[in-house]
Every structure is written in C-alpha cells, then in structure tokens.
Design an enzyme around this catalytic site. Structure first.
Site, PDB file in Angstrom:
ATOM      1  N   MET A  92       0.797  -1.228   0.000  1.00 60.16           N
ATOM      2  CA  MET A  92       0.000   0.000   0.000  1.00 60.16           C
ATOM      3  C   MET A  92       0.831   1.282   0.000  1.00 60.16           C
ATOM      4  O   MET A  92       0.358   2.324   0.456  1.00 60.16           O
ATOM      5  CB  MET A  92      -0.966  -0.021   1.188  1.00 60.16           C
ATOM      6  CG  MET A  92      -1.916  -1.193   1.181  1.00 60.16           C
ATOM      7  SD  MET A  92      -2.821  -1.370  -0.381  1.00 60.16           S
ATOM      8  CE  MET A  92      -3.943  -2.708   0.027  1.00 60.16           C
ATOM      9  N   HIS A 111      -3.741  -4.698  -9.162  1.00 64.22           N
ATOM     10  CA  HIS A 111      -4.659  -3.623  -8.782  1.00 64.22           C
ATOM     11  C   HIS A 111      -6.089  -4.137  -8.905  1.00 64.22           C
ATOM     12  O   HIS A 111      -6.458  -4.699  -9.938  1.00 64.22           O
ATOM     13  CB  HIS A 111      -4.457  -2.392  -9.673  1.00 64.22           C
ATOM     14  CG  HIS A 111      -5.360  -1.268  -9.277  1.00 64.22           C
ATOM     15  ND1 HIS A 111      -5.139  -0.513  -8.132  1.00 64.22           N
ATOM     16  CD2 HIS A 111      -6.519  -0.815  -9.813  1.00 64.22           C
ATOM     17  CE1 HIS A 111      -6.119   0.362  -8.013  1.00 64.22           C
ATOM     18  NE2 HIS A 111      -6.973   0.209  -9.007  1.00 64.22           N
TER      19      HIS A 111
HETATM   20  C1  GAR Z   1      -5.932  -6.822  -3.002  1.00 64.18           C
HETATM   21  O1  GAR Z   1      -7.271  -6.729  -3.414  1.00 64.18           O
HETATM   22  C2  GAR Z   1      -5.044  -6.033  -3.927  1.00 64.18           C
HETATM   23  O2  GAR Z   1      -5.466  -6.068  -5.263  1.00 64.18           O
HETATM   24  C3  GAR Z   1      -5.187  -4.651  -3.371  1.00 64.18           C
HETATM   25  O3  GAR Z   1      -5.266  -4.808  -1.982  1.00 64.18           O
HETATM   26  C4  GAR Z   1      -5.724  -6.131  -1.648  1.00 64.18           C
HETATM   27  C5  GAR Z   1      -4.669  -6.799  -0.802  1.00 64.18           C
HETATM   28  O4  GAR Z   1      -5.098  -8.033  -0.355  1.00 64.18           O
HETATM   29  N1  GAR Z   1      -4.088  -3.834  -3.755  1.00 64.18           N
HETATM   30  C6  GAR Z   1      -4.172  -2.518  -3.936  1.00 64.18           C
HETATM   31  O5  GAR Z   1      -5.177  -1.882  -3.751  1.00 64.18           O
HETATM   32  C7  GAR Z   1      -2.882  -1.842  -4.388  1.00 64.18           C
HETATM   33  N2  GAR Z   1      -3.158  -0.560  -4.934  1.00 64.18           N
HETATM   34  P1  GAR Z   1      -4.085  -9.158   0.178  1.00 64.18           P
HETATM   35  O6  GAR Z   1      -3.153  -8.498   1.199  1.00 64.18           O
HETATM   36  O7  GAR Z   1      -4.977 -10.154   0.832  1.00 64.18           O
HETATM   37  O8  GAR Z   1      -3.335  -9.715  -0.999  1.00 64.18           O
END
Ligand code: GAR
Length: 209
Positions: A92, A111
């Site tokens: 993030m 994304h």
């Molecule tokens: C996921 O949905 C990913 O695509 C998103 O955050 C989540 C993380 O989940 N990423 C973003 O928004 C990046 N800009 P996770 O920690 O369970 O993989």
C-alpha cells in the site's frame, strides 16, 4: 537458474498465499519466492511467509519521513536480496522513481479494478470497490501490470472481469474479484515473467505466443 522473486506486502497477504500455493503446485515455472518484505510489522502476510519457510524483512513505512527515503531503504533490501522480480501483492505504498527506474519492467503489481478505471493515488484496497459501487459500474475486475513512475500507469500484462451484482458491498465485490481474478492472474503473470514470456513493444506488454 530460477529467478529470485521478492514479494512486497502490507496486509492480509491472500495474494501472497496464492503465489505460495502456485509455487508449491509447480505453477511458477522458472521462479522462486525467496523473501517477503512488509511495510507493516503486524501484517498477517508475514505469518504466511514464515509458515512456508520464506525469509521476511520488515521495513516500516512509518519510520521514514518521506517516500524517497522509504524507497531508498526498499531499494537497498531488493539489491541485498538479489531480486530478479519484485511483486507488489497488496503493498500500500507508492514507490519512488529510484526503485521503479532501477527495476523497470521487473516490478509487477496487482490492482483490484480494470485500469484505467478506479486507479491512481488514493485508490487502494476496499476504497477501490467503494468507488466502483458508488459509480454503478456493471463489471469490475483486476489488472496485473508493470510498475512505472506513475501510480497504476505501467504496461498492462493481464486483466480479468467479474460482474457487479445488485446488493454488492465493497467487501463482497472485493472477495469476488480476488477469488475469480487476482488469485489466478497474479501467479499466472509471475510465471510468464519467470519464463521470459512477456515482451515489451512500444511500452506495452504482450504475452509471447
Ligand atoms: C488486493 O485486493 C489487492 O489487489 C489490493 O489490496 C488487496 C490486498 O489483499 N491492492 C491494492 O489496492 C494496491 N493498490 P491481500 O493483502 O490479501 O493480498
């Protein structure tokens, strides 16, 4: 020689888990996850790495004054770990140009929307799904792309679509996109990269046939 994959995380790590599971099934051809780096000390993703015998590093975003000094610390760790591929799996923090230029076309991000919709600075995690529902789009999905100096603007490798259903909450839509797209396409793109099956033509990414 297998490519060294370094995964950057900040949260729950379900995408990291999908990569670990794919590697175990022999679906990451030509690559191996050798280290997981977290921007948050309490990210559950770190437990997932440890449970699977993968080395971890914590580089807390909070301890750095700005994006540049944070990115320099990340760059140092990537060099020390001899990264061939960097995967942002729910990471993030936006990385500064010192990292994106050093690893041009070697950083892959997932994304949770169909870029160029619902992306860029401020669009991360559940916020992306909140915005998509607020807009009233009828399909959404996820995009696997290379990372360049602009947020969510690098060459697209793979995209997948799901329907948005009446009554969806951000959490329900997020889960549908993760299950149907992210957990499948991220390992697929990583495997394609590790087999040198992605080519760049005029700044766009194509899967070699
Ligand atoms: C996921 O949905 C990913 O695509 C998103 O955050 C989540 C993380 O989940 N990423 C973003 O928004 C990046 N800009 P996770 O920690 O369970 O993989």
């Amino acid at each position: 020689m297998k490519k060294n994959i370094i995964v950057l995380v900040s949260g729950g790590g379900t995408n990291l888990q999908a990569l670990i599971d794919a590697e175990k099934k022999g679906e990451i051809i030509g690559g191996k996850i050798t280290c997981v780096i977290s921007s948050k000390p309490d990210a559950y993703a770190l437990e997932r790495a440890k449970n699977n015998g993968i080395a971890t590093r914590v580089i807390p975003r909070k301890e750095y004054a700005d994006s540049k000094s944070y990115s320099e610390a990340i760059l140092e760790a990537l060099e020390a770990e001899k990264a061939d591929l960097v995967v942002l799996a729910g990471f993030m923090t936006i990385l500064d140009e010192c990292v994106t230029s050093r690893y041009a076309y070697k950083i892959i991000n997932v994304h949770p929307a169909l870029i160029p919709s619902f992306c860029g600075e401020g669009y991360y995690g559940l916020k992306v799904h909140e915005k998509a529902l607020e807009y009233g789009v009828k399909v959404s999905g996820a995009t696997i792309h290379f990372v360049n100096e602009k947020a969510d603007a690098g060459a697209i490798i793979l995209q997948g679509v799901v329907d948005v259903e009446k009554g969806d909450t951000p959490e329900i839509l997020q889960r549908r996109i993760m299950e149907n797209v992210e957990w499948k396409l991220l390992p697929k793109a990583v495997s394609l990269f590790c087999q040198d099956k992605i080519e760049i033509i005029n700044g766009k990414a194509y899967v070699k046939s």
